[in-house]
Design a protein around this motif. Structure first.
Motif, mmCIF file in Angstrom:
data_model
loop_
_atom_site.group_PDB
_atom_site.id
_atom_site.type_symbol
_atom_site.label_atom_id
_atom_site.label_comp_id
_atom_site.label_asym_id
_atom_site.label_seq_id
_atom_site.Cartn_x
_atom_site.Cartn_y
_atom_site.Cartn_z
ATOM 1 N N SER A 1 68.998 28.599 28.345
ATOM 2 C CA SER A 1 68.658 29.112 29.669
ATOM 3 C C SER A 1 69.686 28.538 30.616
ATOM 4 O O SER A 1 69.863 27.331 30.691
ATOM 5 N N GLY B 1 70.493 33.571 35.657
ATOM 6 C CA GLY B 1 69.592 33.823 36.766
ATOM 7 C C GLY B 1 69.921 32.961 37.956
ATOM 8 O O GLY B 1 70.905 32.218 37.943
ATOM 9 N N ARG C 1 67.452 36.817 35.757
ATOM 10 C CA ARG C 1 66.193 36.637 36.479
ATOM 11 C C ARG C 1 66.402 35.851 37.766
ATOM 12 O O ARG C 1 67.373 35.113 37.902
ATOM 13 N N LEU D 1 58.313 36.341 37.420
ATOM 14 C CA LEU D 1 58.360 34.887 37.538
ATOM 15 C C LEU D 1 57.346 34.387 38.553
ATOM 16 O O LEU D 1 56.801 33.293 38.418
ATOM 17 N N TRP E 1 61.189 27.748 34.085
ATOM 18 C CA TRP E 1 62.339 28.618 33.816
ATOM 19 C C TRP E 1 62.574 28.993 32.350
ATOM 20 O O TRP E 1 62.768 30.181 32.043
ATOM 21 N N THR F 1 61.435 33.098 32.151
ATOM 22 C CA THR F 1 62.508 34.091 32.053
ATOM 23 C C THR F 1 62.393 34.928 30.782
ATOM 24 O O THR F 1 63.030 35.957 30.660
#
Length: 714
Positions: A50, A90, A153, A160, A485, A489
RNA sequence: GGGCGGUUAGCUCAGUUGGUCAGAGCGCCUCGCUUACACCGAGGAGGUCACAGGUUCGAGUCCUGUACCGCCCACCA
């Protein structure tokens, strides 16, 4: 191709963007493409990262560049190894930070957020987000990040936001989120509470004021005259002397405390003193938290404005009197000082104390003062009603998974730092009196006064059925949403295919400066929400500093814009510099001379390739790695062996997260061995008469070069 | 008050299982426009690896202590 068709100097601008667009258009950054092309299949364990979402406060800086470089390296390495690979990009709404930036913009127009009102202001922040959000993705593309843009995202996205609500409600229902009135850190400029982590302590030279409070006795029961007249304490005959660094908080005192073991003060315990300025009678109490050695050994107790005093107050049932407004002016508890700024009040009160003969002395003093991380304003500890996460039970599990080795931290020394912090963790204040962020999903009933937390907006009170309900005004700490997160996501709280396949993620790569802010919270919330670790390895890189070793920041004016560096030297040069410039967890100073050196390296590669390609001739056919061993010259065997060694070393180093050393090894091989020696030696046979020898050299040149370029690709 | 990192060539930094580990880039000096590259090539000067002990056949590399520099954590009125 002839040499003339290839320029003598490598031009990154002519290549990078074109190549990136092609990669992206071909879908090479998506795991689905790997499956479709048969390069990997779903039965394999995926490699997942991520991307730490950049704040939408502004443009990218070098910190983002190093993050992107390291993660892209890992992602490309694993993708090349044939592992299904996903890198989720993101951005973060960054509550307080972004709100401040936009407020500063507004200030240029002579406006405050209150002039616009909540709705208009939030609209304004969204405009800002649209602008900088897209700048950020463009900059990331320039950095060459091979992330899956279709899975991009934003922390305020619908999905979210729902994840935030579900997480909140779940914790609330388990009693892990509660609302209460406690001592918090208050920023008078941002006009919000902030968490302990958002307070930056700085050692500062201040004063220690010694003040005496008159004691009540048979002959003197209180103020003789008006405060400031010089006669206020005229009749007083006994005193107790205290020392303070914040005289203005005298107005909120509700006791004077001494050590229970201090013989000097034993006779005074139980008696009363008269509070200067206000004339309030306050008790003299004994409390073990008082250090008899410090100052006079007697402490003024201000339960509403000091953490220690708050606890003393709790123990002794003292009133907590808040004397400050939200923007740190004296409120109507402040008697003659109502409306004054806290420092103005301090000056005036000290002057008045002197007039009344109550100021004993002023000493120079140095102690650490809390400042707001975002605006540097001096924090005011203050009692306030806020939302908190009860963090101990979460921390215990978060410690456990690291102890068990289910999560590993690289470099290892940060493991100890992590434990120390986690073991001494205090409840996390998550409510912010801001407008930009996730509104707290709690509603209050105007009729029965009860509260309820809900994932979807309720229309009536679940307790009494009344429709007269209103939502909590506050928003959540931005780190609450970023703490989700790695799984929000991927679709959480829904049970999506992505979540099932790609979670837990593999590596969490980020700067060590947000180990507590972010990494620790992801682990705690990940375990709580998904019942699983959010990632199995944490890789922490160091901070980038300027050539003087200073932290780079816009306010210092020493920030180097990665875009400018890329424009001048090329993305590869910047990335190579960042990757080879430091060891894990250590800070690095970016020197442009090294970037230039790596620009030269890119040029070297270009020219080596140019040499090889232009010396192949039209009849050349590739003969991958199959050699007539007997015909190999010493030089051939040497370069092949060195090259195999290189591959082994680099592979080992990459697996061990030694990216810098890996890069240096390739650099040394390519320049110092392949170019300086093998290419030079190859010219003899290349330009000689023996066609078979020529073909052999050509094949080896192509083979080694091609393989090294693959090694270099990440 | 705790904890961590750093101290290696003039400058910026590598050197992770102790034995080609005394290195790289930049800078400096000498040559060189040889058919990949002057964003280059050939060669050279330059360091008691902070200091003091210790372990070892052998230590930038392990242990102990010291000194500076930097960072993190901490409710020192």
């Amino acid at each position: 191709m002839s040499q003339k068709e290839m320029p003598k100097t490598y031009d990154p601008q002519a290549t990078e963007q074109r190549l990136y667009e092609w990669w992206e258009a071909q879908g090479y950054f998506k795991p689905e493409t790997q499956f479709k092309k048969g390069l990997a299949d779903r039965s394999q364990k995926p490699f997942v990262i991520s991307m730490p979402p950049p704040n939408v406060t502004g443009e990218l800086h070098l910190g983002h560049a190093i993050t992107a470089s390291i993660e892209d390296l890992m992602v490309r390495y694993h993708r090349m190894k044939g592992e299904p690979t996903l890198w989720v990009p993101g951005s973060d709404h960054a509550g307080i930070a972004t709100q401040n930036v936009v407020e500063r913009e507004l200030a240029k127009e002579g406006l405050t957020r209150h002039d616009l009102g909540r709705e208009k202001f939030v609209e304004r922040v969204w405009q800002w987000k649209e602008k900088y959000g897209s700048i950020i993705t463009e900059q990331h593309r320039r950095l060459g990040v091979s992330c899956d843009w279709e899975r991009e995202r934003f922390t305020l996205d619908e999905g979210l936001s729902r994840a935030v609500r579900v997480a909140f409600v779940r914790l609330y229902e388990k009693g892990l989120i509660y609302r209460g009135t406690y001592m918090v850190n208050w920023c008078p400029r941002c006009e919000t509470a902030i968490s302990d982590l958002e307070v930056v302590h700085q050692e500062e030279a201040t004063k220690l004021w010694y003040v005496r409070y008159p004691l009540v006795n048979d002959r003197w029961q209180g103020a003789d005259d008006a405060w400031g007249s010089g006669q206020w304490a005229a009749g007083a005959t006994e005193y107790i002397e205290v020392a303070t660094t914040r005289p203005e908080t005298i107005l909120g005192d509700t006791a004077v405390a001494v050590s229970p073991n201090d013989p000097r003060y034993q006779p005074l315990v139980g008696r009363e003193a008269i509070l200067p300025a206000l004339g309030r009678r306050i008790p003299i109490i004994a409390d073990p938290s008082v250090d008899p050695e410090f100052g006079t050994g007697a402490v003024k107790v201000t339960p509403a404005h000091d953490p220690t005093d708050y606890e003393i107050g709790q123990r002794h049932g003292l009133a907590a009197i808040n004397v400050l407004t939200d923007d740190a002016k004296m409120n109507d508890e402040a008697g003659p000082y109502i409306g004054q700024d806290r420092y103005e009040c301090r000056r005036n009160l000290v002057a008045d104390l002197q007039k009344e003969g109550l100021l004993v002395k002023i000493e120079d003093y140095s102690h650490s003062l809390g400042h707001c991380q975002r605006c540097d304003t001096v924090i005011e500890p203050r009692i306030s009603t806020q939302w908190f996460v009860k963090v101990k039970p979460l921390a215990e599990r978060a410690i456990e998974v690291v102890r068990q080795g289910r999560i590993r931290i690289v470099p290892e020394r940060f493991t100890q730092v992590y434990y120390n912090w986690m073991e001494n963790i205090r409840d996390w204040c998550i409510s912010r009196q801001l407008w930009w962020g996730h509104r707290i999903p709690v509603w209050y009933c105007d009729d029965c006064g009860q509260e309820m937390a809900a994932v979807t907006d309720p229309t009536q009170c679940q307790h009494c059925g009344s429709a007269a309900i209103h939502q909590d005004e506050d928003v959540l700490d931005t780190w609450f949403s970023s703490g989700l997160w790695p799984f929000s996501t991927l679709g959480w709280p829904d049970d999506t295919p992505d979540l099932r396949y790609f979670y837990p993620t593999t590596v969490m790569e980020t700067g060590y400066d947000i180990l507590f802010f972010w990494v620790a919270r992801m682990i705690m919330l990940g375990l709580e929400c998904t019942g699983n670790i959010p990632f199995s390895t944490i890789y922490l890189h160091g901070l980038i500093r300027d050539e003087q070793g200073q932290k780079m920041s816009k306010s210092r004016g020493n920030a180097i814009d990665p875009l400018e560096v890329m424009n001048q030297y090329g993305t590869d040069a910047l990335r190579f510099t960042l990757l080879t410039g430091s060891t894990p967890g250590n800070d690095m100073k970016l020197s442009l001379s090294r970037v230039e050196a790596h620009r030269n390296f890119a040029n070297k590669i270009w020219n080596a390739t140019r040499f090889v390609v232009t010396n192949l001739g039209y009849s050349f056919t590739v003969g991958w790695g199959t050699w007539d061993m007997a015909a190999l010259t010493l030089a051939d065997r040497w370069i092949l062996s060195r090259h195999n060694r290189l591959i082994a070393h680099v592979t080992r180093l990459l697996e061990a997260y030694q990216f810098g050393e890996a890069g240096r090894q390739i650099y040394d091989f390519l320049w110092g061995e392949f170019c300086d020696w093998y290419i030079e030696i190859s010219k003899l046979r290349l330009y000689g008469r023996d066609a078979r020898q020529r073909l052999m050299v050509q094949r080896i040149l192509v083979y080694v070069l091609e393989r090294v370029l693959r090694l270099l690709h990440p």
